[in-house]
Design a protein around this motif. Sequence first.
Motif, PDB file in Angstrom:
ATOM      1  N   TYR A  98      -4.293  -6.493   4.719  1.00  0.00           N
ATOM      2  CA  TYR A  98      -3.657  -5.579   3.769  1.00  0.00           C
ATOM      3  C   TYR A  98      -2.153  -5.749   3.826  1.00  0.00           C
ATOM      4  CZ  TYR A  98      -8.136  -3.299   3.211  1.00  0.00           C
ATOM      5  OH  TYR A  98      -9.440  -3.056   2.927  1.00  0.00           O
ATOM      6  N   GLU A  99      -1.538  -5.666   2.660  1.00  0.00           N
ATOM      7  CA  GLU A  99      -0.082  -5.735   2.620  1.00  0.00           C
ATOM      8  C   GLU A  99       0.451  -4.338   2.880  1.00  0.00           C
ATOM      9  OE1 GLU A  99       1.520  -7.524  -0.881  1.00  0.00           O
ATOM     10  OE2 GLU A  99       0.041  -9.137  -0.823  1.00  0.00           O
ATOM     11  N   VAL A 100       0.906  -4.136   4.090  1.00  0.00           N
ATOM     12  CA  VAL A 100       1.420  -2.808   4.418  1.00  0.00           C
ATOM     13  C   VAL A 100       2.936  -2.873   4.524  1.00  0.00           C
ATOM     14  CG1 VAL A 100      -0.675  -2.036   5.559  1.00  0.00           C
ATOM     15  CG2 VAL A 100       1.068  -3.221   6.880  1.00  0.00           C
TER      16      VAL A 100
ATOM     17  N   LEU B 210      -4.219  -2.870   9.977  1.00  0.00           N
ATOM     18  CA  LEU B 210      -4.301  -3.140   8.540  1.00  0.00           C
ATOM     19  C   LEU B 210      -3.707  -4.506   8.210  1.00  0.00           C
ATOM     20  CD1 LEU B 210      -3.421   0.397   7.090  1.00  0.00           C
ATOM     21  CD2 LEU B 210      -5.645  -0.734   7.053  1.00  0.00           C
TER      22      LEU B 210
ATOM     23  N   LEU C 232      -3.362   5.581   1.444  1.00  0.00           N
ATOM     24  CA  LEU C 232      -3.838   5.638   2.824  1.00  0.00           C
ATOM     25  C   LEU C 232      -4.441   7.008   3.117  1.00  0.00           C
ATOM     26  CD1 LEU C 232      -4.066   4.147   5.493  1.00  0.00           C
ATOM     27  CD2 LEU C 232      -1.738   4.841   6.042  1.00  0.00           C
TER      28      LEU C 232
ATOM     29  N   ILE D 109     -13.490   8.423   4.852  1.00  0.00           N
ATOM     30  CA  ILE D 109     -14.189   7.899   6.035  1.00  0.00           C
ATOM     31  C   ILE D 109     -15.584   8.501   6.106  1.00  0.00           C
ATOM     32  CG2 ILE D 109     -12.114   7.405   7.362  1.00  0.00           C
ATOM     33  CD1 ILE D 109     -12.541  10.051   8.849  1.00  0.00           C
TER      34      ILE D 109
ATOM     35  N   ILE E 139     -10.661   1.613   7.561  1.00  0.00           N
ATOM     36  CA  ILE E 139     -10.086   2.746   8.300  1.00  0.00           C
ATOM     37  C   ILE E 139     -11.159   3.436   9.132  1.00  0.00           C
ATOM     38  CG2 ILE E 139      -9.061   5.042   8.001  1.00  0.00           C
ATOM     39  CD1 ILE E 139      -7.425   3.794   5.703  1.00  0.00           C
TER      40      ILE E 139
ATOM     41  N   ALA F  55      -7.742   7.206   1.476  1.00  0.00           N
ATOM     42  CA  ALA F  55      -8.749   6.393   2.178  1.00  0.00           C
ATOM     43  C   ALA F  55      -9.233   7.110   3.431  1.00  0.00           C
ATOM     44  CB  ALA F  55      -8.155   5.029   2.529  1.00  0.00           C
ATOM     45  N   ILE F  56      -8.325   7.796   4.110  1.00  0.00           N
ATOM     46  CA  ILE F  56      -8.741   8.542   5.315  1.00  0.00           C
ATOM     47  C   ILE F  56      -9.718   9.643   4.921  1.00  0.00           C
ATOM     48  CG2 ILE F  56      -7.909  10.097   7.149  1.00  0.00           C
ATOM     49  CD1 ILE F  56      -5.327   8.380   7.199  1.00  0.00           C
TER      50      ILE F  56
ATOM     51  N   MET G 175       0.845  -1.205   0.000  1.00  0.00           N
ATOM     52  CA  MET G 175       0.000   0.000   0.000  1.00  0.00           C
ATOM     53  C   MET G 175       0.877   1.250   0.000  1.00  0.00           C
ATOM     54  SD  MET G 175      -2.832   1.119   2.838  1.00  0.00           S
ATOM     55  CE  MET G 175      -3.564  -0.510   2.851  1.00  0.00           C
TER      56      MET G 175
ATOM     57  N   LYS H  40      -0.694   1.405  15.747  1.00  0.00           N
ATOM     58  CA  LYS H  40      -1.921   0.608  15.874  1.00  0.00           C
ATOM     59  C   LYS H  40      -2.542   0.386  14.509  1.00  0.00           C
ATOM     60  CE  LYS H  40      -3.820   1.929  20.378  1.00  0.00           C
ATOM     61  NZ  LYS H  40      -4.898   2.676  21.008  1.00  0.00           N
ATOM     62  N   LEU H  41      -2.559   1.443  13.695  1.00  0.00           N
ATOM     63  CA  LEU H  41      -3.173   1.355  12.368  1.00  0.00           C
ATOM     64  C   LEU H  41      -2.424   0.341  11.510  1.00  0.00           C
ATOM     65  CD1 LEU H  41      -5.132   2.300  10.174  1.00  0.00           C
ATOM     66  CD2 LEU H  41      -3.612   4.221   9.702  1.00  0.00           C
TER      67      LEU H  41
END
Lengths: 528, 186
Positions: free
Chosen positions: B184-186, B179, A6, A13, B125, A9-10, A1, B174-175
Amino acid sequence: MKKEELLDAIGKISSETVERNSRKSQEIRAQRRVSWGRWVAAAAVAVMVGAGLFSYRQLLPREDGAVQEWKGDGQLLSSREAPFGGDWEKPEEKAPFVEISTLLAHSGSGNTMEELALRMVQVNLGQYGAQYEEVAAISSEALEKARGEALEEEEGWYRLSGHEDLQYLIHASEQGDTLWKFGWFRSEEYPYRDVLHYIYDVDSGDDIQAVLLTAADMDNSDAGKKLQEEIGEYEIRDQEALKQLYDILCSMTCYGQNRWDLIDYGGNDEGMVESVRAGRYLAIETDKGIVIDALKYTAVSGMFYEYCGVAYSRLSAEEKETVDRLFRIEVPEEGESTGAADGEDSLREYDSVEDLLQDSWAVVKGRVLEADSGNVRSYIYTTYQVEVLEVLYGSMEEGIIAVNMPGGVLAGEEAREMVAEVTEGKDAGDIKNIGNASSAGNTDRLLAVGDETYLFLVSEPEDAFGAVGGYCGEALLEDGNVLLDSSIAGFGEGISVEGFQGGRMPESDFREALEELAAGKEAADPYS
Amino acid sequence: MLDQEIIGLFWQRDEQAVAETNAKYGKYCRRVAANILGSREDAEECVNDTWLKTWNAIPENRPTYFQGFLAKITRNLALDRWKRQTARKRGRGAAALALEELEECVSGSSNVELEYEARELYRAIDSFINALPEKEQYVFVQRYFYMEAVQAIAESLQVRDNHVSVILSRTRKKLRRYLQEEGYEV
C-alpha cells in the motif's frame, strides 16, 4: 491512502476480532480486580480440599460478557453486568500513587541500616512465603497515610497506596507502621517469572520501560575504581532489547538466599578488577513507576544474583551472549590483553614529567598531517601521521612519524557526546565503526589534522612509536597553552613537577621547564 | 436469550428479535455510538439505525459473532453520522482525535478507490490486528475501533495513560510498516 480510508477499513475488521476484543475487555476488568484474590483463593483451595470443605470461588464470564462469581458447589454468589452489556462501569477511583522515594529515610534517621538489616519477616503470599526486610522510613505517620489495599491473607499488612505490586509493604502494629521490602521467596526453587508477576506486577517486556546498568563495585582499589568510572552507567530503552531481557529473566530459576556456593563472579588474590569488568548492577524501571533494583549480573559465570547470596540458574551460552551484548560486557578470552587496566601489557603510568622524560628518547613538536581512528575490540585506536617541526630533546631523524594512541572503553551518553564531538569538531579520520569511545584515554583530546602538538616519544615493541603515559602522551597545544591534563597523561593525582600543576601552562613556560628537566639527562635509546 | 436464538428470530422476521437485541446489547451499542458521537441523543438514534440495518442484513447473513457484528454496524453508522455532522460544523471528539492519530500511518493521498482494494485493505488490517500481541491488540481495537479515550483504556488496564499512548504510537508505526510491506502507498 487517506486517514479516513484507514479508519473506515478498521471499522470493517472481522466480527470475530471485534467480539474477541470485547470479551477481552471483560476479562481484563475481572482479572485486574481479583488477580490477587484469585491467587490467594488458589492456595485456599489446596487447604480446603484436604479438609473436605470444597468452597472455592470461581469467576466465569457469561456469554454476554458479564462476570459471575460462583462457589465450587454451584451457588451463585454475585453477578456483575458487563461494561458493554450493562451500564458503562465507571472506572474505580484509584488511590493516589505513592512514590517509594517519598517514604524512604536517608541513613541516619530513625533506626540505622545495620539495625534494620537484622529485622526480617516472612509474609505469606498465597503459594509462597516471602521474606521481607525492614527498611528505614521517614516516619510511622507517613507510612500510615501511605497505606494502600490491605493484604487479605496477612492481617496488618498493606500495599502502598496506588500500588498493585508487592515490592514494598507497610506493616501496622501498636508500635507504629513500618516499611518492608521484598527479598526472596522461601522456597528452594522458584521461577523468577513468579517474582516478576506477583511481586513486581511485570507480565511482559512491554511492562519494562528501561534498565539502568551501573558498574559492579566489588573492587574499590584504584584500578577497580578507575574501571568502574570507565564503565559508567547506561540505559537500555530499546523495546526489542527489553523484551529479550524479559524473556531471559523469565527463564531463570531462583535458588533462594545464602547460595554463595552457586555464585561465581570471579576474583583472585590479585584482586577483582576483572569481576568489575564482567559485572553490572541493574535497576529495572517498570511502567507502573517502580524500580527493581535487586538484580546483579556477572559475565564471569553468566548468571544473575542478588544481595544475601540469592542465586539464579546460569544462563545458556546463547542467553549469556545476548545479555553480554545488551549490557556491553566484553570479557577477554584467556591470555588476551584487556588493555588499560592490565598489568605488564599496559603502558606505564608516570608520576612526573621528569620520569616521563627519563623514558623518552625524544620530545618533539609536530603537526598532524593525517588521523585515522579505528575500533579494536571496542577500544579506539587512533593513528596519526605527524610531521616533525622541531626536536626539543633527543635525536630524531625522520621527517614524519606514526603515532599510535590507544584508547579505552566508554559507553552511554558520555560516549555519544564524545563521538559527536570528535565527529563534528575534529577531523580524526573514519570513526563510523566505533561502537564505544574512550573515556580514560585521550579521545576527548583527539588531535585533528592541522593541530600542533608536543610528543614525548617512547619505544614500543613494534615499529610504531607510541606517545607515552597511561594512555597517551601528547601535550596538546591550544590557544598558545600546553595542555598536559593528568587524566590524559596518566599522572594520577597531578603532575608533581613545578609549573605543571593543573595540566595547563603557557607554551613558553612549558619549553623552559622542559629544558630545565632535560639538562644533564641522557636520552633513552629508542632501539634498546 | 442466546445469540443464536435471537438470530433465529431475525430469520423468522419476528419483531421480538429487535426487542431481545435491544435488551441484551442495547447499552453496549449505545456506548459504542456515544464514544464516537459524544451525544446521548445521537447515540440513541444511531442504535435505532443499527437495529434497522441488522433487520435488513440478517436474512442474507447469519453472523457467527453477533456482538461483533452489531458493534461493526453501530460503529460504522456512528462514524458516517459523525462525518455528516463534521461536514457541517468542524467538530472534535474521540473520532477526530483518532483520525489525527492515524494520520501518521498514511500519506493522505487516496489510492483505495476500488471496492476490491478497499476489501483487501480491511482484510490486511484484520490480519495485522490479529498478529499483534494480546495487549497491543486490545489497546489498538479499543482506541481505533471503539474510539475509547486513552484515559479509559488506561483505567481498564490499570496502567498510566502514558503507557497506553506508547503502545498506540508503537502500534501505529508497526501498522505503517506493515501496510508498506503489503504494497500500500502510505
